[in-house]
Scaffold this active site. Sequence first.
Site, short mmCIF file in Angstrom:
data_model
loop_
_atom_site.label_atom_id
_atom_site.label_comp_id
_atom_site.label_asym_id
_atom_site.label_seq_id
_atom_site.Cartn_x
_atom_site.Cartn_y
_atom_site.Cartn_z
N LYS A 157 22.60 7.51 -91.70
CA LYS A 157 23.51 6.85 -92.64
C LYS A 157 23.41 5.33 -92.55
CE LYS A 157 26.74 10.57 -93.57
NZ LYS A 157 28.11 11.09 -93.47
N ARG A 175 26.00 17.37 -87.57
CA ARG A 175 25.39 17.69 -88.85
C ARG A 175 24.24 16.71 -89.06
NH1 ARG A 175 25.71 16.02 -94.22
NH2 ARG A 175 25.44 17.69 -95.77
#
Length: 274
Positions: A221, A255
């Site tokens: 991210k 995740r």
Amino acid sequence: MYINCKGRLIDLSVPKVMGILNITPDSFYDGGRRTSLEQHLAQAEKMISEGADFIDIGSYSSRPGAEDISEEEELQRILPAVEALVKKFPDVLISIDSFRSEVAKQSIEAGAAIINDISAGNLDDKMMDTAAQLQVPYIMMHMRGNPKNMKDLNQYEDLTQEVLTYFSEKIDRARALGINDLIIDPGFGFSKNIDQNFELLSRLDLFSNLNLPILSGLSRKSLIYKTFNTTPEEALNGTTVLNTVSLMKGAHILRVHDVKEAVECVKLMERLKN
């Protein structure tokens, strides 16, 4: 700490790894890389072979500014993938990444085991009722607004406290409806700027007070690659570092796009702990 997936009790005392399978053309990292069902199955097989405990399938991109698609299109993308995955890997535990109750319902009926809702019911008021009726684990994420406008909704007086309060209210509603297995996701990258993401990660251990499993979704991210002025493609090492921090702070599920590296994180942390 356990969750019940299709009659199987999954022990989360040892953290688990959830591999990301995007059935989208526009996800921030791997959108459009795999366009055929055969390619999706090959990627799922790779993640399973590397030790993924869950496969999280999403067909609606939730990256900042993502374009909206219809419920019909989301279903047309996701159902063939779920059906094919269940057929080829009957024991696989599939998580459905969707905020739409009908998509979740049809996917669970097709063989999926978990609902992963980025909006915790805020974008579809039928979602929690659906999760309760289906009696499947329900992942609730913190987010303000929707993928199109969330990046502008990051004004907080006390970020961590506000996220904790948000979850307390969501947990009360879910329990009242009869949802037994709840998982919380602080929502890194969703309606939070880079500094806020790091603040939330540094205080992740406080979420253990909610007495529920914690999912950490930091994989590649922007808080990682923008810190280094690079790209998502160059963010694997940073992802591994922050996954390790997540585990140290009490995360139960990672995740990730890169399963092998996350599994290694878990194994090393377990050795250290024991």
